[in-house]
Design a protein around this motif. Sequence first.
Motif, PDB file in Angstrom:
ATOM      1  N   THR A 195      16.002   0.487  11.757  1.00 37.15           N
ATOM      2  CA  THR A 195      17.366   0.109  12.146  1.00 37.15           C
ATOM      3  C   THR A 195      18.031  -0.893  11.208  1.00 37.15           C
ATOM      4  N   VAL A 196      17.276  -1.470  10.267  1.00 32.27           N
ATOM      5  CA  VAL A 196      17.812  -2.536   9.416  1.00 32.27           C
ATOM      6  C   VAL A 196      17.912  -2.051   7.973  1.00 32.27           C
ATOM      7  N   ASP A 197      19.005  -2.395   7.307  1.00 27.17           N
ATOM      8  CA  ASP A 197      19.282  -1.964   5.937  1.00 27.17           C
ATOM      9  C   ASP A 197      18.419  -2.748   4.943  1.00 27.17           C
ATOM     10  N   GLY A 198      17.355  -2.112   4.458  1.00 28.95           N
ATOM     11  CA  GLY A 198      16.481  -2.776   3.494  1.00 28.95           C
ATOM     12  C   GLY A 198      17.046  -2.830   2.097  1.00 28.95           C
ATOM     13  N   ASN A 199      17.956  -1.910   1.752  1.00 25.13           N
ATOM     14  CA  ASN A 199      18.552  -1.924   0.416  1.00 25.13           C
ATOM     15  C   ASN A 199      19.347  -3.201   0.170  1.00 25.13           C
ATOM     16  N   ARG A 200      19.798  -3.808   1.244  1.00 29.48           N
ATOM     17  CA  ARG A 200      20.586  -5.029   1.137  1.00 29.48           C
ATOM     18  C   ARG A 200      19.726  -6.256   0.880  1.00 29.48           C
ATOM     19  N   VAL A 201      18.498  -6.281   1.431  1.00 30.56           N
ATOM     20  CA  VAL A 201      17.784  -7.560   1.536  1.00 30.56           C
ATOM     21  C   VAL A 201      16.520  -7.671   0.682  1.00 30.56           C
ATOM     22  N   PHE A 202      16.182  -6.618  -0.085  1.00 36.40           N
ATOM     23  CA  PHE A 202      14.961  -6.682  -0.875  1.00 36.40           C
ATOM     24  C   PHE A 202      15.209  -6.307  -2.337  1.00 36.40           C
ATOM     25  N   TYR A 203      14.513  -7.001  -3.228  1.00 39.25           N
ATOM     26  CA  TYR A 203      14.321  -6.479  -4.580  1.00 39.25           C
ATOM     27  C   TYR A 203      13.353  -5.299  -4.462  1.00 39.25           C
ATOM     28  N   GLY A 204      13.543  -4.276  -5.286  1.00 35.55           N
ATOM     29  CA  GLY A 204      12.692  -3.107  -5.169  1.00 35.55           C
ATOM     30  C   GLY A 204      12.104  -2.659  -6.496  1.00 35.55           C
ATOM     31  N   PHE A 205      10.797  -2.391  -6.503  1.00 26.78           N
ATOM     32  CA  PHE A 205      10.107  -1.912  -7.703  1.00 26.78           C
ATOM     33  C   PHE A 205       9.311  -0.655  -7.367  1.00 26.78           C
ATOM     34  N   GLU A 206       9.635   0.423  -8.056  1.00 27.57           N
ATOM     35  CA  GLU A 206       8.849   1.654  -7.965  1.00 27.57           C
ATOM     36  C   GLU A 206       7.708   1.574  -8.978  1.00 27.57           C
ATOM     37  N   CYS A 207       6.585   2.189  -8.635  1.00 26.73           N
ATOM     38  CA  CYS A 207       5.423   2.193  -9.524  1.00 26.73           C
ATOM     39  C   CYS A 207       5.014   3.630  -9.813  1.00 26.73           C
ATOM     40  N   GLU A 208       4.774   3.918 -11.074  1.00 27.26           N
ATOM     41  CA  GLU A 208       4.402   5.264 -11.501  1.00 27.26           C
ATOM     42  C   GLU A 208       3.050   5.651 -10.899  1.00 27.26           C
ATOM     43  N   ASN A 209       3.076   6.598  -9.974  1.00 29.11           N
ATOM     44  CA  ASN A 209       1.844   7.064  -9.317  1.00 29.11           C
ATOM     45  C   ASN A 209       2.160   8.350  -8.568  1.00 29.11           C
ATOM     46  N   LEU A 210       1.205   9.270  -8.553  1.00 27.20           N
ATOM     47  CA  LEU A 210       1.413  10.552  -7.878  1.00 27.20           C
ATOM     48  C   LEU A 210       1.500  10.409  -6.363  1.00 27.20           C
ATOM     49  N   GLY A 211       0.962   9.329  -5.825  1.00 30.79           N
ATOM     50  CA  GLY A 211       1.069   9.110  -4.391  1.00 30.79           C
ATOM     51  C   GLY A 211       0.222  10.030  -3.541  1.00 30.79           C
ATOM     52  N   ASP A 212      -0.776  10.676  -4.167  1.00 31.36           N
ATOM     53  CA  ASP A 212      -1.623  11.614  -3.433  1.00 31.36           C
ATOM     54  C   ASP A 212      -2.880  10.970  -2.867  1.00 31.36           C
ATOM     55  N   GLY A 213      -3.000   9.652  -3.024  1.00 30.25           N
ATOM     56  CA  GLY A 213      -4.188   8.950  -2.551  1.00 30.25           C
ATOM     57  C   GLY A 213      -5.365   9.058  -3.486  1.00 30.25           C
ATOM     58  N   LYS A 214      -5.182   9.778  -4.604  1.00 32.99           N
ATOM     59  CA  LYS A 214      -6.260   9.975  -5.574  1.00 32.99           C
ATOM     60  C   LYS A 214      -5.904   9.403  -6.948  1.00 32.99           C
ATOM     61  N   ASP A 215      -4.632   9.397  -7.281  1.00 32.57           N
ATOM     62  CA  ASP A 215      -4.195   8.898  -8.590  1.00 32.57           C
ATOM     63  C   ASP A 215      -4.504   7.408  -8.689  1.00 32.57           C
ATOM     64  N   PRO A 216      -5.274   6.966  -9.680  1.00 30.97           N
ATOM     65  CA  PRO A 216      -5.700   5.565  -9.740  1.00 30.97           C
ATOM     66  C   PRO A 216      -4.587   4.623 -10.192  1.00 30.97           C
ATOM     67  N   TRP A 217      -4.784   3.355  -9.880  1.00 36.20           N
ATOM     68  CA  TRP A 217      -3.892   2.282 -10.295  1.00 36.20           C
ATOM     69  C   TRP A 217      -4.608   1.457 -11.365  1.00 36.20           C
ATOM     70  N   PRO A 218      -4.221   1.583 -12.627  1.00 34.27           N
ATOM     71  CA  PRO A 218      -4.885   0.812 -13.685  1.00 34.27           C
ATOM     72  C   PRO A 218      -4.715  -0.689 -13.495  1.00 34.27           C
ATOM     73  N   GLU A 219      -5.656  -1.446 -14.044  1.00 35.50           N
ATOM     74  CA  GLU A 219      -5.596  -2.905 -13.927  1.00 35.50           C
ATOM     75  C   GLU A 219      -4.302  -3.463 -14.503  1.00 35.50           C
ATOM     76  N   ALA A 220      -3.829  -2.872 -15.610  1.00 40.49           N
ATOM     77  CA  ALA A 220      -2.601  -3.370 -16.229  1.00 40.49           C
ATOM     78  C   ALA A 220      -1.409  -3.217 -15.295  1.00 40.49           C
ATOM     79  N   GLN A 221      -1.378  -2.139 -14.544  1.00 41.29           N
ATOM     80  CA  GLN A 221      -0.284  -1.903 -13.604  1.00 41.29           C
ATOM     81  C   GLN A 221      -0.358  -2.866 -12.421  1.00 41.29           C
TER      82      GLN A 221
END
Length: 309
Positions: A118-144
């Motif tokens: 019910t609350v507009d999050g686009n108004r109140v947060f900084y947002g960062f997307e992270c490169e990842n397939l999102g399938d629960g298998k694609d790893p997150w490197p330490e640098a990321q």
Amino acid sequence: MATPLSASAFLAALRAEGVRVQEHGSWRTHNRNAKGPWGGVHGVMIHHTVTRGTADTVAIVRDGYSTLPGPLCHGMIAKDGVVHLVGYGRANHAGLGDPDVLAAVIAERRPPTDDKATVDGNRVFYGFECENLGDGKDPWPEAQIEAIERVVAALCRVHGWGARSALRHLDWQPGKVDPRGPGMDWDSVLAAVAKRLGGKPPTTPLPSPTRPKVSLRELVEAAEHDPSAKGAPVTYSGTRIVEAALVDEGLLAKRYLDGHYGTATKDAMSGWQERCGYHGRKPGQPADGIPGKTTLTKLGKKHGFDVKD
């Protein structure tokens, strides 16, 4: 509540924290401010993109889609740890979320389980997307992961916030699962942010996930709604939960995660129904895409939600 930084101060804060930054085009003025306000801000939200390849991912988060215009974040954190700045101001990243979660972020305490949108999050947060397939298998490197920690620490430091001012998309909006995958340990991220800020790590663990419930009746109503005959599309938070499951099944593109049970969602549900062995009433006719209890329950068992009548 804090006034958003100027674009120059935002960039300076990231660089002061040791973030490797790449600027893209007119990112400082690329925003959705004409569609609504941005600020005051209360925290930093982290997402994953469900994409592969840095160049393509930058293009997507900068430009968006026909149904969800860009920018889709302020910066995209690539697997090599470089943060690509694509927009500044209001961005289409957070969507509607839970007011109790917002209250927890403001108070810098452990967020409760999100069950409202019910609350507009686009108004109140900084947002960062992270490169990842999102399938629960694609790893997150330490640098990321380190880049995420530095980005969050940079904005918390300049605003005087603690580590609990950071949250995941899955903490905010019912049905969201991002970020997830091997190497993404959010408690460890928060502990690292707290250490950078010179404070103690948060001691209260994140809440155990609970299974959200979706209403079959409301989903059917949304699916049968005809905007051309009955006005604007029906938006129901349960649709977002089902859409997220259909995205995970590879049946729906992420850009249609909008809570509207339109043609794309109906086609995706039709595909799921056919996977479950259901087809149209006539030979060769596809399933109708109107949710039924049996197929919806199967989808829920696989993707963590329950069905109520």
